[in-house]
Design a protein around this motif. Structure first.
Motif, PDB file in Angstrom:
ATOM      1  N   HIS A 302       0.829  -1.204   0.000  1.00 36.17           N
ATOM      2  CA  HIS A 302       0.000   0.000   0.000  1.00 36.17           C
ATOM      3  C   HIS A 302       0.866   1.258   0.000  1.00 36.17           C
ATOM      4  O   HIS A 302       0.540   2.253  -0.653  1.00 36.17           O
ATOM      5  N   ALA A 303       1.963   1.237   0.772  1.00 30.80           N
ATOM      6  CA  ALA A 303       2.839   2.409   0.798  1.00 30.80           C
ATOM      7  C   ALA A 303       3.447   2.662  -0.583  1.00 30.80           C
ATOM      8  O   ALA A 303       3.494   3.803  -1.066  1.00 30.80           O
ATOM      9  N   ALA A 304       3.932   1.597  -1.229  1.00 28.54           N
ATOM     10  CA  ALA A 304       4.508   1.770  -2.569  1.00 28.54           C
ATOM     11  C   ALA A 304       3.461   2.271  -3.549  1.00 28.54           C
ATOM     12  O   ALA A 304       3.732   3.133  -4.396  1.00 28.54           O
ATOM     13  N   GLU A 305       2.251   1.746  -3.422  1.00 26.30           N
ATOM     14  CA  GLU A 305       1.186   2.198  -4.329  1.00 26.30           C
ATOM     15  C   GLU A 305       0.821   3.654  -4.069  1.00 26.30           C
ATOM     16  O   GLU A 305       0.561   4.421  -5.013  1.00 26.30           O
ATOM     17  N   ALA A 306       0.813   4.071  -2.770  1.00 30.94           N
ATOM     18  CA  ALA A 306       0.522   5.472  -2.458  1.00 30.94           C
ATOM     19  C   ALA A 306       1.596   6.392  -3.028  1.00 30.94           C
ATOM     20  O   ALA A 306       1.294   7.467  -3.565  1.00 30.94           O
ATOM     21  N   VAL A 307       2.873   5.994  -2.909  1.00 35.94           N
ATOM     22  CA  VAL A 307       3.953   6.811  -3.481  1.00 35.94           C
ATOM     23  C   VAL A 307       3.816   6.907  -4.989  1.00 35.94           C
ATOM     24  O   VAL A 307       3.980   7.981  -5.585  1.00 35.94           O
ATOM     25  N   ALA A 308       3.482   5.772  -5.630  1.00 38.18           N
ATOM     26  CA  ALA A 308       3.309   5.796  -7.091  1.00 38.18           C
ATOM     27  C   ALA A 308       2.139   6.683  -7.495  1.00 38.18           C
ATOM     28  O   ALA A 308       2.225   7.447  -8.467  1.00 38.18           O
ATOM     29  N   GLU A 309       1.051   6.613  -6.713  1.00 39.35           N
ATOM     30  CA  GLU A 309      -0.093   7.470  -7.019  1.00 39.35           C
ATOM     31  C   GLU A 309       0.262   8.944  -6.829  1.00 39.35           C
ATOM     32  O   GLU A 309      -0.160   9.801  -7.609  1.00 39.35           O
ATOM     33  N   LYS A 310       1.060   9.250  -5.786  1.00 42.77           N
ATOM     34  CA  LYS A 310       1.460  10.635  -5.563  1.00 42.77           C
ATOM     35  C   LYS A 310       2.322  11.143  -6.712  1.00 42.77           C
ATOM     36  O   LYS A 310       2.141  12.277  -7.203  1.00 42.77           O
ATOM     37  N   ASP A 311       3.280  10.302  -7.167  1.00 39.36           N
ATOM     38  CA  ASP A 311       4.122  10.715  -8.300  1.00 39.36           C
ATOM     39  C   ASP A 311       3.282  10.903  -9.558  1.00 39.36           C
ATOM     40  O   ASP A 311       3.461  11.879 -10.311  1.00 39.36           O
ATOM     41  N   ALA A 312       2.344   9.987  -9.780  1.00 40.20           N
ATOM     42  CA  ALA A 312       1.486  10.123 -10.967  1.00 40.20           C
ATOM     43  C   ALA A 312       0.644  11.386 -10.886  1.00 40.20           C
ATOM     44  O   ALA A 312       0.454  12.088 -11.891  1.00 40.20           O
ATOM     45  N   TRP A 313       0.152  11.695  -9.665  1.00 43.59           N
ATOM     46  CA  TRP A 313      -0.647  12.914  -9.517  1.00 43.59           C
ATOM     47  C   TRP A 313       0.214  14.155  -9.757  1.00 43.59           C
ATOM     48  O   TRP A 313      -0.242  15.131 -10.350  1.00 43.59           O
ATOM     49  N   GLY A 314       1.467  14.135  -9.263  1.00 39.26           N
ATOM     50  CA  GLY A 314       2.352  15.278  -9.509  1.00 39.26           C
ATOM     51  C   GLY A 314       2.616  15.487 -10.990  1.00 39.26           C
ATOM     52  O   GLY A 314       2.577  16.627 -11.490  1.00 39.26           O
ATOM     53  N   HIS A 315       2.882  14.387 -11.717  1.00 40.49           N
ATOM     54  CA  HIS A 315       3.076  14.513 -13.166  1.00 40.49           C
ATOM     55  C   HIS A 315       1.813  15.021 -13.849  1.00 40.49           C
ATOM     56  O   HIS A 315       1.880  15.840 -14.780  1.00 40.49           O
ATOM     57  N   HIS A 316       0.657  14.550 -13.369  1.00 33.72           N
ATOM     58  CA  HIS A 316      -0.598  15.005 -13.970  1.00 33.72           C
ATOM     59  C   HIS A 316      -0.812  16.499 -13.740  1.00 33.72           C
ATOM     60  O   HIS A 316      -1.216  17.232 -14.657  1.00 33.72           O
ATOM     61  N   VAL A 317      -0.520  16.975 -12.509  1.00 33.45           N
ATOM     62  CA  VAL A 317      -0.675  18.417 -12.230  1.00 33.45           C
ATOM     63  C   VAL A 317       0.285  19.237 -13.077  1.00 33.45           C
ATOM     64  O   VAL A 317      -0.071  20.295 -13.624  1.00 33.45           O
ATOM     65  N   THR A 318       1.541  18.758 -13.221  1.00 35.41           N
ATOM     66  CA  THR A 318       2.507  19.485 -14.065  1.00 35.41           C
ATOM     67  C   THR A 318       2.042  19.553 -15.508  1.00 35.41           C
ATOM     68  O   THR A 318       2.122  20.620 -16.157  1.00 35.41           O
ATOM     69  N   ASP A 319       1.552  18.454 -16.016  1.00 36.53           N
ATOM     70  CA  ASP A 319       1.048  18.454 -17.398  1.00 36.53           C
ATOM     71  C   ASP A 319      -0.134  19.399 -17.550  1.00 36.53           C
ATOM     72  O   ASP A 319      -0.264  20.100 -18.567  1.00 36.53           O
ATOM     73  N   CYS A 320      -1.001  19.430 -16.547  1.00 31.46           N
ATOM     74  CA  CYS A 320      -2.153  20.342 -16.618  1.00 31.46           C
ATOM     75  C   CYS A 320      -1.705  21.793 -16.621  1.00 31.46           C
ATOM     76  O   CYS A 320      -2.271  22.630 -17.354  1.00 31.46           O
ATOM     77  N   LEU A 321      -0.700  22.137 -15.777  1.00 26.61           N
ATOM     78  CA  LEU A 321      -0.199  23.516 -15.751  1.00 26.61           C
ATOM     79  C   LEU A 321       0.422  23.901 -17.090  1.00 26.61           C
ATOM     80  O   LEU A 321       0.199  25.014 -17.607  1.00 26.61           O
TER      81      LEU A 321
END
Length: 479
Positions: A302-321
């Motif tokens: 779960h921790a690894a999946e949460a970190v992966a989701e956080k990284d994916a969300w960060g990339h998604h926010v950067t792409d949106c900006l």
């Protein structure tokens, strides 16, 4: 091979501690009672020579066939179409779609209220519906994943699947013996359930390579630690084996994934040093340790999946900006181009107005307008006479048109009157003929009645006069 207890544990592990409407969490005992309720419901229907239809799972009942001139009831089991389409293979679907030989018995639709009230101890209708749907759904998923399944349905029979997505239901021999039939031969090896405990890890679990940083191998651990516990005998080891360990899966998905063991052993883990343990306590401690290891592995997943989701969300926010910045730049470019186009249109309009004004001035300068002069009296008189003649001609045409329209209207009214008169005459003639026919019919009916009445009177008179004649011999007449 997974039995019903393993199925319930898998459901509880996937669903977690979910509270029901009344605040009580679902437990393994509740799922077992729901399955027992289904078995009791099916058994009650089978005793009454009726079937039970559970629309999301199966139809189970009897088939009436002829044998030696007598009707024989044979148990039958058929999966529902929705269950077959969702979980079974195409070959198994074609096999189960084959029509059964014989006349099926009446089937009763599964009544959740009846099941909760009559066949359960303390379950409600909602609990029966929710838990039974969960059990059937997870059972279908395991069959679709190719798992080996062996689940008993009370005294009715067993549902087995050998991992080929082609489940089979084997009825118990008691049902066949009640009807005087020979039970079909069933391979007992395919129905053998997995042992409850195993002494060592399975080959599948050993191949995962899961090991903590502070933990040592199992053989070295047992060699270094002083073991003073009483070891079980060979018979106890055969009856108490460690459970099969499955690959670690996340709580949100059932797909296996590698897990990195970066956590050290917990302080709450059992310690075997300096303690005297019985065989049962020793097995409990080992089971507790393995359960804790699985729990830690799930936490790390779960921790690894949460970190992966956080990284994916960060990339998604950067792409949106970046996308928003590009859209703002493109919007500015479009506004700038639109401004230049409007300015160009304004310049063209101003130039066109100047050219039109110059052309108007040149056209006005080409003649001697305005010029005022008096008309000659003779021309004025001829003009007035012409206007009067034209007026008179227009009035004459209006008079002729009105007369023509009036004549046409009179002719139309005349023709309508003639047609109405002709229709009235025909109707009067028809009424007169009908009246004459009616009078002739009445006259004929009266004459017939009169004649029949006269004839009847004459007959009565003849009868009366015949009764008055004296009975004496005739006298001779002398001449």
């Amino acid at each position: 091979m997974l039995n019903f207890d393993g199925l319930v544990q898998d459901i509880l592990q996937r669903r977690g501690k979910l509270a029901s409407k009344d605040g009580q969490s679902e437990s393994a005992q509740d799922y077992s009672e729901v399955w027992s309720t289904l078995a009791a419901y099916v058994n009650a229907c089978m005793e009454q020579k009726r079937g039970l239809h559970l629309s999301s799972f199966c139809k189970i009942g009897w088939i009436l066939s002829k044998k030696m001139g007598k009707g024989v009831h044979r148990p039958c089991f058929q999966f529902a179409d929705s269950f077959v389409r969702a979980y079974l293979s195409q070959e198994a679907a074609r096999k189960h779609a084959a029509p059964t030989q014989g006349e099926p018995c009446p089937f009763e639709d599964f009544n959740f209220s009846k099941a909760a009230i009559k066949f359960s101890n303390q379950l409600t209708k909602d609990q029966v519906f929710t838990m039974l749907r969960t059990i059937i759904s997870r059972l279908g998923e395991l069959i679709a994943e190719g798992k080996e399944v062996d689940i008993s349905l009370g005294d009715v029979g067993r549902l087995t699947c050998q991992g080929d997505r082609d489940p089979k239901f084997n009825f118990s021999a008691a049902l066949y013996s009640q009807e005087g039939l020979d039970a079909p031969q069933v391979d007992e090896s395919s129905m053998r359930s997995a042992p409850a405990f195993r002494k060592g890890p399975t080959p599948e679990a050993s191949g995962l390579g899961i090991q903590g940083t502070a933990a040592m191998p199992q053989e070295e651990y047992f060699q270094t630690q002083p073991m003073q516990a009483t070891m079980p005998t060979m018979q106890e080891e055969q009856s108490y084996q460690m459970p099969q360990t499955q690959p670690v899966t996340g709580m949100d998905s059932g797909s296996p994934r590698p897990v990195s063991r970066g956590l050290s052993a917990s302080n709450s883990a059992p310690s075997f040093a300096g303690s005297k343990l019985t065989a049962t306590q020793f097995k409990r401690e080992v089971a507790y340790k393995e359960a804790m290891d699985r729990h830690i592995a799930a936490m790390e997943a779960h921790a690894a999946e949460a970190v992966a989701e956080k990284d994916a969300w960060g990339h998604h926010v950067t792409d949106c900006l970046l996308q928003e910045r590009d859209e703002i730049h493109a919007k500015k470019e479009r506004n700038h181009m639109n401004l230049h186009f409007l300015q160009h249109q304004m310049a063209l309009g101003e130039q066109k107005r100047k050219e039109q004004r110059r052309e108007d001035i040149e056209a006005a300068s080409a003649h001697d307008f305005p010029k005022f002069s008096e008309v000659h009296p003779d021309e004025m008189k001829d003009f007035i006479h012409g206007q009067q003649a034209r007026m008179r001609q227009g009035l004459d045409e209006q008079v002729r048109t009105n007369n023509t329209l009036r004549n046409l209207a009179k002719q139309k009214e005349r023709s309508m009157e003639l047609s109405q008169l002709h229709a009235n005459r025909e109707e009067m003639a028809m009424l007169r003929k009908a009246e004459l026919a009616k009078k002739a019919y009445d006259r004929e009916a009266l004459a017939t009645a009169w004649n029949s009445e006269i004839r009847m009177k004459n007959i009565w008179k003849a009868i009366e006069s015949h009764n008055k004649v004296a009975s004496h011999p005739p006298q001779a007449v002398t001449i």
